[in-house]
Scaffold this motif. Structure first.
Motif, PDB file in Angstrom:
ATOM      1  N   SER A 112       0.859  -1.186   0.000  1.00 27.56           N
ATOM      2  CA  SER A 112       0.000   0.000   0.000  1.00 27.56           C
ATOM      3  C   SER A 112       0.893   1.232   0.000  1.00 27.56           C
ATOM      4  O   SER A 112       1.922   1.265   0.674  1.00 27.56           O
ATOM      5  CB  SER A 112      -0.898   0.009   1.237  1.00 27.56           C
ATOM      6  OG  SER A 112      -1.852  -1.038   1.175  1.00 27.56           O
ATOM      7  N   THR A 113       0.501   2.256  -0.767  1.00 31.56           N
ATOM      8  CA  THR A 113       1.385   3.409  -0.909  1.00 31.56           C
ATOM      9  C   THR A 113       0.892   4.667  -0.195  1.00 31.56           C
ATOM     10  O   THR A 113       1.695   5.500   0.184  1.00 31.56           O
ATOM     11  CB  THR A 113       1.605   3.750  -2.397  1.00 31.56           C
ATOM     12  OG1 THR A 113       0.330   4.015  -2.998  1.00 31.56           O
ATOM     13  CG2 THR A 113       2.306   2.618  -3.108  1.00 31.56           C
ATOM     14  N   PHE A 114      -0.398   4.847  -0.034  1.00 31.62           N
ATOM     15  CA  PHE A 114      -0.955   6.015   0.662  1.00 31.62           C
ATOM     16  C   PHE A 114      -0.444   7.335   0.089  1.00 31.62           C
ATOM     17  O   PHE A 114      -0.207   8.277   0.830  1.00 31.62           O
ATOM     18  CB  PHE A 114      -0.620   5.962   2.164  1.00 31.62           C
ATOM     19  CG  PHE A 114      -0.991   4.670   2.830  1.00 31.62           C
ATOM     20  CD1 PHE A 114      -2.317   4.346   3.050  1.00 31.62           C
ATOM     21  CD2 PHE A 114      -0.014   3.782   3.232  1.00 31.62           C
ATOM     22  CE1 PHE A 114      -2.660   3.161   3.667  1.00 31.62           C
ATOM     23  CE2 PHE A 114      -0.348   2.591   3.850  1.00 31.62           C
ATOM     24  CZ  PHE A 114      -1.680   2.276   4.067  1.00 31.62           C
ATOM     25  N   ASP A 115      -0.269   7.393  -1.217  1.00 28.37           N
ATOM     26  CA  ASP A 115       0.335   8.591  -1.806  1.00 28.37           C
ATOM     27  C   ASP A 115      -0.583   9.357  -2.763  1.00 28.37           C
ATOM     28  O   ASP A 115      -0.132  10.249  -3.467  1.00 28.37           O
ATOM     29  CB  ASP A 115       1.628   8.223  -2.536  1.00 28.37           C
ATOM     30  CG  ASP A 115       1.402   7.261  -3.694  1.00 28.37           C
ATOM     31  OD1 ASP A 115       0.285   6.711  -3.820  1.00 28.37           O
ATOM     32  OD2 ASP A 115       2.340   7.045  -4.476  1.00 28.37           O
ATOM     33  N   LYS A 116      -1.852   9.048  -2.780  1.00 27.35           N
ATOM     34  CA  LYS A 116      -2.750   9.686  -3.746  1.00 27.35           C
ATOM     35  C   LYS A 116      -3.684  10.718  -3.129  1.00 27.35           C
ATOM     36  O   LYS A 116      -4.456  11.354  -3.835  1.00 27.35           O
ATOM     37  CB  LYS A 116      -3.591   8.626  -4.468  1.00 27.35           C
ATOM     38  CG  LYS A 116      -2.777   7.634  -5.267  1.00 27.35           C
ATOM     39  CD  LYS A 116      -2.033   8.313  -6.385  1.00 27.35           C
ATOM     40  CE  LYS A 116      -1.251   7.291  -7.195  1.00 27.35           C
ATOM     41  NZ  LYS A 116      -0.283   7.867  -8.072  1.00 27.35           N
ATOM     42  N   ALA A 117      -3.640  10.850  -1.796  1.00 28.65           N
ATOM     43  CA  ALA A 117      -4.554  11.798  -1.141  1.00 28.65           C
ATOM     44  C   ALA A 117      -3.992  12.150   0.223  1.00 28.65           C
ATOM     45  O   ALA A 117      -2.999  11.574   0.677  1.00 28.65           O
ATOM     46  CB  ALA A 117      -5.939  11.176  -1.007  1.00 28.65           C
ATOM     47  N   SER A 118      -4.679  13.070   0.891  1.00 28.56           N
ATOM     48  CA  SER A 118      -4.261  13.456   2.241  1.00 28.56           C
ATOM     49  C   SER A 118      -4.602  12.340   3.232  1.00 28.56           C
ATOM     50  O   SER A 118      -5.413  11.456   2.948  1.00 28.56           O
ATOM     51  CB  SER A 118      -4.973  14.743   2.663  1.00 28.56           C
ATOM     52  OG  SER A 118      -6.351  14.476   2.890  1.00 28.56           O
ATOM     53  N   VAL A 119      -3.979  12.406   4.383  1.00 30.14           N
ATOM     54  CA  VAL A 119      -4.237  11.432   5.442  1.00 30.14           C
ATOM     55  C   VAL A 119      -5.722  11.392   5.779  1.00 30.14           C
ATOM     56  O   VAL A 119      -6.296  10.316   5.991  1.00 30.14           O
ATOM     57  CB  VAL A 119      -3.401  11.775   6.703  1.00 30.14           C
ATOM     58  CG1 VAL A 119      -3.837  10.945   7.892  1.00 30.14           C
ATOM     59  CG2 VAL A 119      -1.927  11.577   6.433  1.00 30.14           C
ATOM     60  N   ASN A 120      -6.379  12.548   5.795  1.00 28.10           N
ATOM     61  CA  ASN A 120      -7.799  12.592   6.155  1.00 28.10           C
ATOM     62  C   ASN A 120      -8.657  11.747   5.225  1.00 28.10           C
ATOM     63  O   ASN A 120      -9.605  11.100   5.668  1.00 28.10           O
ATOM     64  CB  ASN A 120      -8.300  14.037   6.185  1.00 28.10           C
ATOM     65  CG  ASN A 120      -7.701  14.809   7.338  1.00 28.10           C
ATOM     66  OD1 ASN A 120      -7.252  14.236   8.330  1.00 28.10           O
ATOM     67  ND2 ASN A 120      -7.672  16.123   7.205  1.00 28.10           N
ATOM     68  N   TYR A 121      -8.350  11.744   3.935  1.00 32.20           N
ATOM     69  CA  TYR A 121      -9.119  10.929   2.993  1.00 32.20           C
ATOM     70  C   TYR A 121      -8.883   9.436   3.245  1.00 32.20           C
ATOM     71  O   TYR A 121      -9.797   8.629   3.132  1.00 32.20           O
ATOM     72  CB  TYR A 121      -8.787  11.282   1.548  1.00 32.20           C
ATOM     73  CG  TYR A 121      -9.475  12.530   1.068  1.00 32.20           C
ATOM     74  CD1 TYR A 121     -10.867  12.601   0.986  1.00 32.20           C
ATOM     75  CD2 TYR A 121      -8.740  13.641   0.687  1.00 32.20           C
ATOM     76  CE1 TYR A 121     -11.500  13.742   0.537  1.00 32.20           C
ATOM     77  CE2 TYR A 121      -9.361  14.793   0.233  1.00 32.20           C
ATOM     78  CZ  TYR A 121     -10.743  14.841   0.169  1.00 32.20           C
ATOM     79  OH  TYR A 121     -11.372  15.973  -0.279  1.00 32.20           O
ATOM     80  N   TYR A 122      -7.649   9.072   3.564  1.00 34.90           N
ATOM     81  CA  TYR A 122      -7.376   7.666   3.862  1.00 34.90           C
ATOM     82  C   TYR A 122      -8.087   7.244   5.152  1.00 34.90           C
ATOM     83  O   TYR A 122      -8.610   6.139   5.244  1.00 34.90           O
ATOM     84  CB  TYR A 122      -5.871   7.403   3.956  1.00 34.90           C
ATOM     85  CG  TYR A 122      -5.231   7.241   2.595  1.00 34.90           C
ATOM     86  CD1 TYR A 122      -5.367   6.061   1.884  1.00 34.90           C
ATOM     87  CD2 TYR A 122      -4.514   8.276   2.018  1.00 34.90           C
ATOM     88  CE1 TYR A 122      -4.795   5.904   0.626  1.00 34.90           C
ATOM     89  CE2 TYR A 122      -3.943   8.140   0.760  1.00 34.90           C
ATOM     90  CZ  TYR A 122      -4.094   6.950   0.065  1.00 34.90           C
ATOM     91  OH  TYR A 122      -3.534   6.799  -1.175  1.00 34.90           O
ATOM     92  N   VAL A 123      -8.105   8.114   6.131  1.00 33.84           N
ATOM     93  CA  VAL A 123      -8.821   7.809   7.378  1.00 33.84           C
ATOM     94  C   VAL A 123     -10.317   7.667   7.096  1.00 33.84           C
ATOM     95  O   VAL A 123     -10.963   6.727   7.573  1.00 33.84           O
ATOM     96  CB  VAL A 123      -8.542   8.878   8.453  1.00 33.84           C
ATOM     97  CG1 VAL A 123      -9.456   8.701   9.657  1.00 33.84           C
ATOM     98  CG2 VAL A 123      -7.079   8.819   8.882  1.00 33.84           C
TER      99      VAL A 123
END
Length: 172
Positions: A112-123
């Protein structure tokens, strides 16, 4: 369960009966018809102390109300291409059911890369997945296997995990 456990459940249940709206509504979304199982879960987490379990539950319910968790499934991540990018980089999926009927989720932690959006969107995406699991997948599994199922199994694939991923620790 020991008699002390039963007494703790009775004490906790009496505290819960005093809930007022909107906490009462959000609590119904938390217990999904399995009131006793939910009470036991919070009591176990607080070593069978009804007052401590009540505080923990109240904190949980207040957080849910403040963050509008009960309506999170109705709030899509927009635009839809951002939503798709988040899901493409947050590798998680329902893979089936255990012999006991528990849903089995696989997490591609290392890839998983978590690089396409802000932390808030992932949360937000993570919260949506958990709410979907709790409100749709677990009740469907309970119906399918004809018994109460309120837990799941999570398999974490660490393939490709690097120390640099620790910078994403908030998300993980």
């Amino acid at each position: 369960m020991a008699a002390t456990s039963e007494e703790a459940i009775k004490q906790f249940s009496a505290l819960i009966e005093q809930l007022e709206e909107p906490l009462k509504t959000t609590f119904q979304n938390v217990h999904q018809g399995n009131l006793r199982g939910t009470l036991v879960r919070f009591l176990k987490a607080r070593e069978w102390s009804a007052p401590k379990a009540h505080k923990m539950l109240m904190d949980c319910l207040n957080w849910r109300v403040q963050n509008e968790i009960d309506s999170v499934l109705a709030k899509p991540i927009l635009p839809s291409d951002l939503y798709r990018a988040i899901r493409d980089t947050l590798l998680v999926g329902l893979t089936g059911y255990s012999k006991q009927g528990q849903p089995v989720y696989a997490f591609g932690v290392g890839l998983s890369t978590f690089d396409k959006a802000s932390v808030n969107y992932y949360v937000q995406s993570h919260i949506q997945m958990n709410e979907y699991r709790d409100r749709v997948v677990l009740p469907a599994a309970s119906k399918k296997f004809r018994r109460q199922i309120n837990t799941c199994l999570k398999v974490m694939d660490m393939t490709g995990l690097k120390l640099s991923a620790l910078s994403q620790i908030k998300i993980l």
